[in-house]
Design a protein around this motif. Structure first.
Motif, PDB file in Angstrom:
ATOM      1  N   SER A 183       0.493  14.334  -4.747  1.00 19.21           N
ATOM      2  CA  SER A 183       1.815  13.760  -5.011  1.00 19.21           C
ATOM      3  C   SER A 183       2.018  12.441  -4.286  1.00 19.21           C
ATOM      4  N   LEU A 184       0.983  11.924  -3.658  1.00 12.63           N
ATOM      5  CA  LEU A 184       1.133  10.802  -2.737  1.00 12.63           C
ATOM      6  C   LEU A 184       0.647   9.493  -3.350  1.00 12.63           C
ATOM      7  N   SER A 185       1.343   8.422  -3.003  1.00 12.23           N
ATOM      8  CA  SER A 185       0.908   7.076  -3.369  1.00 12.23           C
ATOM      9  C   SER A 185       1.036   6.183  -2.141  1.00 12.23           C
ATOM     10  N   MET A 186       0.037   5.292  -1.973  1.00 11.36           N
ATOM     11  CA  MET A 186       0.019   4.383  -0.822  1.00 11.36           C
ATOM     12  C   MET A 186       0.363   2.971  -1.280  1.00 11.36           C
ATOM     13  N   PHE A 187       1.203   2.322  -0.486  1.00 10.20           N
ATOM     14  CA  PHE A 187       1.588   0.948  -0.767  1.00 10.20           C
ATOM     15  C   PHE A 187       1.357   0.090   0.470  1.00 10.20           C
ATOM     16  N   LEU A 188       1.090  -1.188   0.248  1.00  8.21           N
ATOM     17  CA  LEU A 188       1.117  -2.182   1.313  1.00  8.21           C
ATOM     18  C   LEU A 188       2.384  -2.985   1.100  1.00  8.21           C
ATOM     19  N   VAL A 189       3.433  -2.654   1.854  1.00  8.77           N
ATOM     20  CA  VAL A 189       4.762  -3.207   1.596  1.00  8.77           C
ATOM     21  C   VAL A 189       5.030  -4.381   2.541  1.00  8.77           C
ATOM     22  N   PRO A 190       5.364  -5.563   2.010  1.00  5.31           N
ATOM     23  CA  PRO A 190       5.765  -6.670   2.880  1.00  5.31           C
ATOM     24  C   PRO A 190       7.047  -6.301   3.637  1.00  5.31           C
ATOM     25  N   LEU A 191       7.041  -6.487   4.935  1.00  2.00           N
ATOM     26  CA  LEU A 191       8.177  -6.046   5.753  1.00  2.00           C
ATOM     27  C   LEU A 191       9.383  -6.968   5.672  1.00  2.00           C
ATOM     28  N   ASP A 192       9.255  -8.089   4.976  1.00  2.00           N
ATOM     29  CA  ASP A 192      10.430  -8.937   4.760  1.00  2.00           C
ATOM     30  C   ASP A 192      11.110  -8.637   3.429  1.00  2.00           C
ATOM     31  N   THR A 193      10.690  -7.534   2.774  1.00  2.00           N
ATOM     32  CA  THR A 193      11.315  -7.136   1.515  1.00  2.00           C
ATOM     33  C   THR A 193      12.741  -6.658   1.766  1.00  2.00           C
ATOM     34  N   SER A 220       6.325  -4.775  -6.286  1.00  2.00           N
ATOM     35  CA  SER A 220       5.620  -4.863  -7.557  1.00  2.00           C
ATOM     36  C   SER A 220       4.384  -3.977  -7.541  1.00  2.00           C
ATOM     37  N   GLU A 221       3.822  -3.774  -8.723  1.00  3.67           N
ATOM     38  CA  GLU A 221       2.620  -2.950  -8.880  1.00  3.67           C
ATOM     39  C   GLU A 221       1.458  -3.496  -8.054  1.00  3.67           C
ATOM     40  N   LYS A 222       1.490  -4.788  -7.764  1.00  2.00           N
ATOM     41  CA  LYS A 222       0.414  -5.409  -6.992  1.00  2.00           C
ATOM     42  C   LYS A 222       0.202  -4.731  -5.651  1.00  2.00           C
ATOM     43  N   TYR A 223       1.274  -4.190  -5.077  1.00  2.00           N
ATOM     44  CA  TYR A 223       1.206  -3.631  -3.728  1.00  2.00           C
ATOM     45  C   TYR A 223       0.841  -2.145  -3.697  1.00  2.00           C
ATOM     46  N   LEU A 224       0.612  -1.542  -4.868  1.00  2.00           N
ATOM     47  CA  LEU A 224       0.100  -0.172  -4.916  1.00  2.00           C
ATOM     48  C   LEU A 224      -1.390  -0.196  -4.619  1.00  2.00           C
ATOM     49  N   LEU A 225      -1.817   0.608  -3.660  1.00  2.00           N
ATOM     50  CA  LEU A 225      -3.234   0.691  -3.306  1.00  2.00           C
ATOM     51  C   LEU A 225      -3.854   1.896  -4.018  1.00  2.00           C
ATOM     52  N   GLY A 226      -4.930   1.639  -4.761  1.00  2.00           N
ATOM     53  CA  GLY A 226      -5.528   2.723  -5.527  1.00  2.00           C
ATOM     54  C   GLY A 226      -4.653   3.111  -6.696  1.00  2.00           C
ATOM     55  N   GLU A 227      -4.734   4.385  -7.066  1.00  2.00           N
ATOM     56  CA  GLU A 227      -3.988   4.884  -8.219  1.00  2.00           C
ATOM     57  C   GLU A 227      -2.694   5.554  -7.788  1.00  2.00           C
ATOM     58  N   ALA A 228      -1.703   5.552  -8.679  1.00  2.00           N
ATOM     59  CA  ALA A 228      -0.491   6.326  -8.441  1.00  2.00           C
ATOM     60  C   ALA A 228      -0.866   7.804  -8.328  1.00  2.00           C
ATOM     61  N   ASN A 229      -0.301   8.472  -7.343  1.00  2.00           N
ATOM     62  CA  ASN A 229      -0.589   9.873  -7.027  1.00  2.00           C
ATOM     63  C   ASN A 229      -2.010  10.075  -6.485  1.00  2.00           C
ATOM     64  N   GLY A 230      -2.712   8.978  -6.236  1.00  2.00           N
ATOM     65  CA  GLY A 230      -4.047   9.073  -5.650  1.00  2.00           C
ATOM     66  C   GLY A 230      -4.066   8.579  -4.216  1.00  2.00           C
ATOM     67  N   GLY A 231      -2.920   8.656  -3.554  1.00  2.00           N
ATOM     68  CA  GLY A 231      -2.804   8.109  -2.212  1.00  2.00           C
ATOM     69  C   GLY A 231      -3.643   8.813  -1.164  1.00  2.00           C
ATOM     70  N   TRP A 232      -3.916  10.107  -1.381  1.00  2.00           N
ATOM     71  CA  TRP A 232      -4.708  10.825  -0.376  1.00  2.00           C
ATOM     72  C   TRP A 232      -6.110  10.233  -0.267  1.00  2.00           C
ATOM     73  N   THR A 233      -6.662   9.799  -1.386  1.00  2.00           N
ATOM     74  CA  THR A 233      -7.971   9.153  -1.366  1.00  2.00           C
ATOM     75  C   THR A 233      -7.935   7.865  -0.553  1.00  2.00           C
ATOM     76  N   VAL A 234      -6.855   7.099  -0.707  1.00  2.00           N
ATOM     77  CA  VAL A 234      -6.703   5.838   0.035  1.00  2.00           C
ATOM     78  C   VAL A 234      -6.511   6.112   1.517  1.00  2.00           C
ATOM     79  N   LEU A 235      -5.757   7.145   1.819  1.00  2.00           N
ATOM     80  CA  LEU A 235      -5.378   7.451   3.194  1.00  2.00           C
ATOM     81  C   LEU A 235      -6.508   8.066   3.995  1.00  2.00           C
ATOM     82  N   ARG A 236      -7.443   8.726   3.340  1.00  2.00           N
ATOM     83  CA  ARG A 236      -8.481   9.483   4.048  1.00  2.00           C
ATOM     84  C   ARG A 236      -9.284   8.615   5.000  1.00  2.00           C
TER      85      ARG A 236
END
Length: 400
Positions: A183-193, A220-236
């Motif tokens: 159920s997880l998704s990873m983002f790289l979010v700019p902190l000035d958003t 934006s979609e640009k800041y999604l890392l990997g696939e939606a709902n595939g965040g565990w793979t990114v986080l590992r």
């Protein structure tokens, strides 16, 4: 375990001398004092200077033709610690940058990595939540797709360095109905958003961390890392690095265990107290001449050395537990004036044991609590089952 010394080549010895001189000039007493006062574990001027000299990129690319070789990487690590370079923010940045390089879209990689290397982009970890514990997969911070954007709402605790960073490596729940690891998704979010609010928190050892609130934050979609709902793979990958669950080179040119650099606080306290009790008073008497003092100090030093020689995640537990156990002992040996903090007039050991005492509980939490690491050892090393946290079954009354 190989404790042999490395014979440096003339070029590597010259690199060590030049690096030591550079860091000695860069990390001044003013830098160290400001770091203690702010608790930031970061200094922008120092960080940018390291980036300008190419050291940040060389560390990131260690093991390649454009990065440090194994010997120079070890020299780099040891000289940084020797100079007390404020370093926590780079530690999180380099972990996240590797995830961006592996899972980021090309335009995001091109935006971020050059700025990571020159020091102008730093990144922090957005994992833990106010009502969560060490199980980050129970994430409640929501990410909802809205066309080609995502809207994020929630909050994160212990986002150390957020006030000095440009991006947060943010764990979100993008599908509450799915199993928690799907159920997880990873983002790289700019902190000035817009919609992001950072509030500082002081820990008992004086460090600053943050709670960060996300209110209708649009990325934006640009800041999604990997696939939606595939965040565990990114986080590992970053989690494994933080937990020390990655293979190390067999050449001995690495720390014996993860987070061993944190144990330097404990080593400094032992050295400072040993110096204190070895000084003669006006009558020429030394505290260490008392057999009980010598025994207690020796026992603490022996435990320190044993923990520093314990490898892998075992060492992570041994060092943190040892600091918790010997810090109060060291303060007691040094006497009542050991309760005074660093640089305070009259501090028995210039505050070394007092700081170790305050730092010890945090050392047992960073990167996961000692209980988490003990469970990892039980499951993955000893082959035991998962812990059962269910309440004990009620006893059935027996008939008489």
């Amino acid at each position: 375990m190989d404790f042999s010394e490395v014979d440096l080549s003339p070029d590597d010895a010259a690199f060590q001398r030049e690096l030591r001189a550079f860091l000695s000039e860069l990390v001044t007493d003013e830098v160290r004092l400001r770091d203690r006062q702010t608790g930031d574990n970061f200094d922008e001027g120092v960080h940018l200077a390291l980036g300008a000299r190419g050291f940040l990129e060389a560390e990131f690319k260690s093991g390649t033709d454009s990065g440090f070789n194994r010997v120079r990487r070890r020299i780099w690590d040891l000289e940084r610690r020797r100079a007390h370079v404020p370093w926590v923010t780079w530690g999180t940045t380099v972990m996240v940058a590797r995830a961006v390089a592996a899972f980021g879209k090309p335009e995001l990689v091109d935006e971020v990595l050059p700025r990571v290397f020159d020091g102008t982009a730093r990144m922090c970890l957005g994992y833990t939540e106010p009502e969560g514990g060490s199980d980050v997969a129970t994430c409640k911070t929501r990410a909802v797709r809205d066309g080609d954007h995502w809207v994020i709402n929630g909050s994160k605790m212990f986002t150390t360095g957020a006030h000095n960073c440009q991006y947060v490596f943010l764990l979100t729940n993008s599908d509450p109905d799915a199993p928690k690891h799907k159920s997880l998704s990873m983002f790289l979010v700019p902190l000035d958003t817009p919609g992001i609010e950072i509030q500082g928190i002081r820990t008992v050892d004086g460090d600053r961390t943050n709670i960060v609130y996300y209110t209708d934050v649009r990325v934006s979609e640009k800041y999604l890392l990997g696939e939606a709902n595939g965040g565990w793979t990114v986080l590992r990958g970053p989690l494994d690095a933080e937990h020390g669950a990655v293979a190390t080179e067999p050449d001995g040119l690495a720390d014996v265990s993860i987070m061993a650099h944190q144990a330097g606080v404990m080593a400094a306290a032992v050295d400072a107290v040993a110096t204190r009790v070895g000084l003669p008073d006006a009558a020429g008497t030394r505290l260490v001449d008392d057999g009980a003092v010598a025994y207690r100090l020796g026992r603490s030093a022996a435990r320190l050395e044993a923990s520093l020689s314990t490898p892998s995640i075992f060492g992570r537990v041994a060092q943190a537990q040892t600091m918790r156990d010997i810090a109060p002992e060291l303060m007691d040996i040094a006497g009542a004036a050991s309760v005074l903090p660093v640089d305070a007039d009259g501090a028995a050991d210039n505050g070394a044991s007092e700081y170790a005492f305050r730092f010890a509980p945090l050392f047992g939490i960073y990167g996961g609590t000692l209980e988490v690491f003990r469970n990892m050892i039980a499951q993955h090393v000893l082959g035991l089952g998962k812990p059962n946290y269910s309440p004990p079954a009620a006893k059935v009354p027996t008939k008489k």
